[in-house]
Design a protein around this motif. Structure first.
Motif, mmCIF file in Angstrom:
data_model
loop_
_atom_site.group_PDB
_atom_site.id
_atom_site.type_symbol
_atom_site.label_atom_id
_atom_site.label_comp_id
_atom_site.label_asym_id
_atom_site.label_seq_id
_atom_site.Cartn_x
_atom_site.Cartn_y
_atom_site.Cartn_z
ATOM 1 N N ALA A 189 -1.373 -28.040 50.717
ATOM 2 C CA ALA A 189 -2.313 -28.416 49.663
ATOM 3 C C ALA A 189 -3.750 -28.354 50.135
ATOM 4 N N GLY A 190 -4.013 -28.776 51.358
ATOM 5 C CA GLY A 190 -5.387 -28.805 51.850
ATOM 6 C C GLY A 190 -6.086 -27.464 51.763
ATOM 7 N N PRO A 191 -5.533 -26.400 52.374
ATOM 8 C CA PRO A 191 -6.179 -25.092 52.277
ATOM 9 C C PRO A 191 -6.301 -24.585 50.845
ATOM 10 N N ALA A 192 -5.250 -24.780 50.044
ATOM 11 C CA ALA A 192 -5.275 -24.288 48.663
ATOM 12 C C ALA A 192 -6.359 -24.981 47.851
ATOM 13 N N ILE A 193 -6.475 -26.295 48.000
ATOM 14 C CA ILE A 193 -7.489 -27.048 47.251
ATOM 15 C C ILE A 193 -8.887 -26.658 47.704
ATOM 16 N N PHE A 194 -9.057 -26.460 48.990
ATOM 17 C CA PHE A 194 -10.379 -26.096 49.509
ATOM 18 C C PHE A 194 -10.838 -24.750 48.941
ATOM 19 N N ILE A 195 -9.963 -23.767 49.003
ATOM 20 C CA ILE A 195 -10.324 -22.438 48.491
ATOM 21 C C ILE A 195 -10.522 -22.488 46.984
ATOM 22 N N ALA A 196 -9.661 -23.210 46.275
ATOM 23 C CA ALA A 196 -9.807 -23.324 44.822
ATOM 24 C C ALA A 196 -11.110 -24.027 44.462
ATOM 25 N N GLY A 197 -11.485 -25.032 45.238
ATOM 26 C CA GLY A 197 -12.749 -25.718 44.977
ATOM 27 C C GLY A 197 -13.949 -24.800 45.135
ATOM 28 N N LEU A 198 -13.926 -23.946 46.141
ATOM 29 C CA LEU A 198 -15.005 -22.967 46.298
ATOM 30 C C LEU A 198 -15.060 -22.007 45.112
ATOM 31 N N GLU A 199 -13.896 -21.575 44.646
ATOM 32 C CA GLU A 199 -13.854 -20.658 43.503
ATOM 33 C C GLU A 199 -14.458 -21.310 42.260
ATOM 34 N N VAL A 200 -14.123 -22.566 42.007
ATOM 35 C CA VAL A 200 -14.681 -23.270 40.848
ATOM 36 C C VAL A 200 -16.194 -23.344 40.963
ATOM 37 N N LEU A 201 -16.683 -23.719 42.118
ATOM 38 C CA LEU A 201 -18.121 -23.851 42.321
ATOM 39 C C LEU A 201 -18.840 -22.517 42.099
ATOM 40 N N PHE A 202 -18.316 -21.454 42.646
ATOM 41 C CA PHE A 202 -18.964 -20.147 42.519
ATOM 42 C C PHE A 202 -18.862 -19.602 41.102
ATOM 43 N N ILE A 203 -17.738 -19.805 40.429
ATOM 44 C CA ILE A 203 -17.573 -19.292 39.067
ATOM 45 C C ILE A 203 -18.537 -19.990 38.115
ATOM 46 N N VAL A 204 -18.603 -21.322 38.204
ATOM 47 C CA VAL A 204 -19.530 -22.064 37.343
ATOM 48 C C VAL A 204 -20.969 -21.641 37.636
ATOM 49 N N GLY A 205 -21.284 -21.488 38.910
ATOM 50 C CA GLY A 205 -22.621 -21.030 39.262
ATOM 51 C C GLY A 205 -22.934 -19.653 38.715
ATOM 52 N N ALA A 206 -21.951 -18.740 38.740
ATOM 53 C CA ALA A 206 -22.169 -17.389 38.221
ATOM 54 C C ALA A 206 -22.431 -17.406 36.723
ATOM 55 N N VAL A 207 -21.691 -18.228 35.964
ATOM 56 C CA VAL A 207 -21.897 -18.310 34.513
ATOM 57 C C VAL A 207 -23.281 -18.866 34.205
ATOM 58 N N LEU A 208 -23.695 -19.892 34.944
ATOM 59 C CA LEU A 208 -25.023 -20.473 34.709
ATOM 60 C C LEU A 208 -26.138 -19.483 35.046
ATOM 61 N N VAL A 209 -25.918 -18.622 36.031
ATOM 62 C CA VAL A 209 -26.929 -17.622 36.376
ATOM 63 C C VAL A 209 -26.985 -16.516 35.329
ATOM 64 N N LEU A 210 -25.825 -16.045 34.877
ATOM 65 C CA LEU A 210 -25.797 -14.938 33.904
ATOM 66 C C LEU A 210 -26.343 -15.361 32.548
#
Length: 642
Positions: A189-210
């Motif tokens: 769970a630890g690695p999966a949650i960490f990588i998923a958390g990065l994906e959420v952060l980057f995706i939300v950031g990309a939408v706000l930038v676009l």
């Protein structure tokens, strides 16, 4: 070294060696009185005091320590996860570019170039994510190993009294089920949650930038997940702690029932024990239903919340596109991003339930040893100035109950043989436990060489005082390792000398000598031999004082004679404090201490106490019977040859 007992003769018992390191458990009852018959019908098999549970702050601190222990491997995993997340963002963005290119009249070559780039990015994301998780798994496995090692160290450092009151079920559940749950989470769970958390952060950031307006709409659409998760988290920790505690109680009840199977059968307690077990099972089932209910509310609410931000972005995007504020490609890209957001969010929320259970397990694991101020094995501590043992104004009570020792004062001279006698419940065994450093007095002090015995480190305590009781324990391990418990640095010659001192010449006849494995499926050890191993530990520990709590009381006459001969070799030249439930040993002692209702009422030699005519005489007559009255028959006439 495993803690499973070797096979022994169930009809006999033999001494155990107990010290502050928790080598074995002492044989005294919970009430703090001397062993007395217990009504099996009312016996509470499995009653115990739970070990503490770590608080949230302590759990967070321990988690930070584990993260910091990841070192360069963790840093590499983070960097690879960032690169994998960036690669995953390229695909939806290029889809938007393709749409805008087609609307602008672009050719097939442009579309093919974008499609090839998407393929490369997808492959790169797959490889980077896979390797990042591999590194994260390594970090998790190392952290899991540290948790297990730390738990073993803390469990072995627990005072014997703490382990006795907690019971085997609670400690076993924490060392098996809870540690396994934490290890699985750290690995998976630890690695999966960490990588998923990065994906959420980057995706939300990309939408706000676009398109900032569409990003705001998407974030508002995610508020349902926030409310559902908040509702769940406020209830989950308590529910999972209750489930863990119920599982510990169930393990303790089942273990105690199995251990006391002969008593249950002898007194016809099967129905009562079944009822107790069913009650524990029902409580475990009830707590599990509670956690299942929490999950059944969380997951449907989350599934609905995934759709809301996508619909919101499409509706808001269509209005903005109609007014020329954003391009069609940007709307499609933002919608794809919000749809893509569901995957990492779903992974996080799926593991959220596991994290709550793991958090409770981690709190239980970290709670082992929490608040325990006992010395740690190997730690430097005070060194006694001499061998003199003194008890000053000691009061002691079990678990907040009434005092079972009330202002006891006693000084034991080096080399003295002292017998402690008294009626059942007088506090003899409790005094023995305090003298051996197993328990701490509520008031007063028990010292050796002017140092409190309970403050000695385990290594030092073994050199000072050892308790030998009716019970024994042989570990599933070699003969050598069973003895090195008492003296880890002892050589084979010293081990053989200790065995010879207690008459354990049978070891030489074993298939592999000192390397012979003892226990289930290996070399069986009966009660008399197990007792000799326990006494050989005393020889290796080489304490100046030995506390005997009726070490041979439960042995058959033949075994008892062998035990007493072995004890005589062990006791030579040492201070001996004998907790005498039977008075035949009191006559040979240098002094006799008489206990009654938690107080020391008489102290002196056997002859002096008999001459005094006090409580000791009553005990002596109770044990040996009253003196015979003088004969009233006339003396026979002298014989003619007289």
């Amino acid at each position: 070294m495993t803690a499973d007992p070797a096979t022994t003769d169930p009809e006999t018992a033999a001494p155990t060696v107990t010290d502050a390191a928790g080598t074995d458990r002492a044989g005294t009852d919970r009430a703090g009185t001397d062993p007395a018959p217990v009504d099996p019908a009312s016996a509470d098999f499995g009653a115990s005091a739970r070990l503490p549970v770590a608080g949230p702050r302590q759990v967070r601190s321990a988690a930070r320590d584990l993260v910091r222990g990841g070192g360069r491997t963790l840093v590499a995993a983070v960097l690879l996860s960032v690169l994998a997340t960036v690669a995953g963002l390229v695909g939806p963005w290029l889809v938007g570019r393709i749409i805008n290119t087609v609307r602008a009249g672009g050719g097939v070559a442009d579309v093919d170039r974008y499609a090839l780039t998407i393929l490369v990015c997808v492959l790169a994301q797959f490889l980077l994510t896979r390797y990042a998780r591999l590194l994260a798994y390594r970090v998790g496995e190392r952290a899991s190993a540290r948790i297990r090692e730390r738990l073993v160290d803390r469990a072995l450092a627990l005072p014997t009294a703490t382990v006795e009151r907690a019971g085997a079920g609670d400690l076993t559940a924490r060392g098996t089920t809870d540690v396994a749950a934490v290890g699985t989470t750290l690995r998976d769970a630890g690695p999966a949650i960490f990588i998923a958390g990065l994906e959420v952060l980057f995706i939300v950031g990309a939408v706000l930038v676009l398109a900032p307006p569409l990003g705001v709409v998407g974030l508002l659409g995610l508020t349902g997940i926030w409310f559902a998760a908040r509702w769940y988290l406020r209830r989950a920790r308590t529910a999972y702690l209750a489930q863990g505690d119920a599982d510990s109680v169930l393990a303790e009840v089942l273990s105690a029932t199995a251990t006391g199977a002969r008593t249950v059968e002898a007194f016809g307690l099967q129905e009562r024990r079944i009822a107790v077990c069913e009650e524990a099972v029902e409580e475990s089932r009830r707590t599990r239903i509670r956690t299942l209910f929490l999950r059944s509310v969380l997951f449907p609410a989350v599934d609905v919340s995934y759709v809301v931000p996508v619909v919101g972005v499409l509706l808001a995007g269509s209005l903005l596109h109609g007014h020329g504020a954003v391009s069609l490609g940007t709307v499609v890209t933002c919608a794809l991003y919000m749809r893509q957001l569901s995957q990492p969010l779903d992974e996080i929320l799926q593991y959220l339930d596991q994290l709550q259970g793991t958090g409770a397990s981690f709190a239980r694991v970290e709670g082992v040893g929490a608040g325990d101020t006992g010395p740690v094995d190997g730690a430097a501590g005070p060194v006694p100035a001499d061998d003199r043992i003194e008890v000053s104004g000691v009061r002691y009570a079990y678990d907040g109950g009434r005092d079972v020792l009330r202002g006891v004062d006693l000084a034991v001279r080096p080399g003295e043989r002292l017998a402690v006698v008294g009626p059942s419940g007088a506090g003899k065994s409790t005094l023995g436990r305090l003298l051996a450093g197993i328990d701490r007095p509520r008031e007063g002090a028990v010292t050796v060489g002017r140092v409190p015995i309970a403050e000695l480190g385990p290594d030092e305590l073994r050199r000072q005082v050892v308790l030998v009781t009716q019970e024994h324990h042989v570990f599933i391990d070699t003969v050598r390792d069973n003895l090195l418990i008492a003296a880890p640095g002892a050589s084979d010659d010293e081990v053989r000398a200790a065995l010879a001192a207690v008459g354990a010449d049978w070891v030489d006849g074993l298939p592999a000598g000192l390397d012979t494995l003892l226990g289930a499926g290996e070399e069986a050890v009966d009660g008399a031999r197990a007792q000799q191993l326990a006494l050989a530990r005393v020889v290796l520990a080489d304490p100046h004082t030995i506390v005997l709590d009726e070490a041979t009381a439960l042995l058959d006459p033949a075994s008892a004679r062998h035990a007493e001969r072995a004890l005589a070799a062990v006791l030579a030249g040492r201070t001996v404090i004998a907790i005498a439930h039977r008075l035949h040993t009191a006559r040979d002692a240098d002094r006799v201490a008489v206990m009654d209702d938690g107080r020391l009422t008489e102290l002196g030699t056997h002859d002096a106490l008999v001459a005094r005519g006090g409580a000791y005489v009553e005990l002596w007559h109770t044990w040996h019977g009253p003196p015979s009255p003088p004969s009233r028959e006339p003396s026979p006439p002298p014989s003619p040859a007289g």
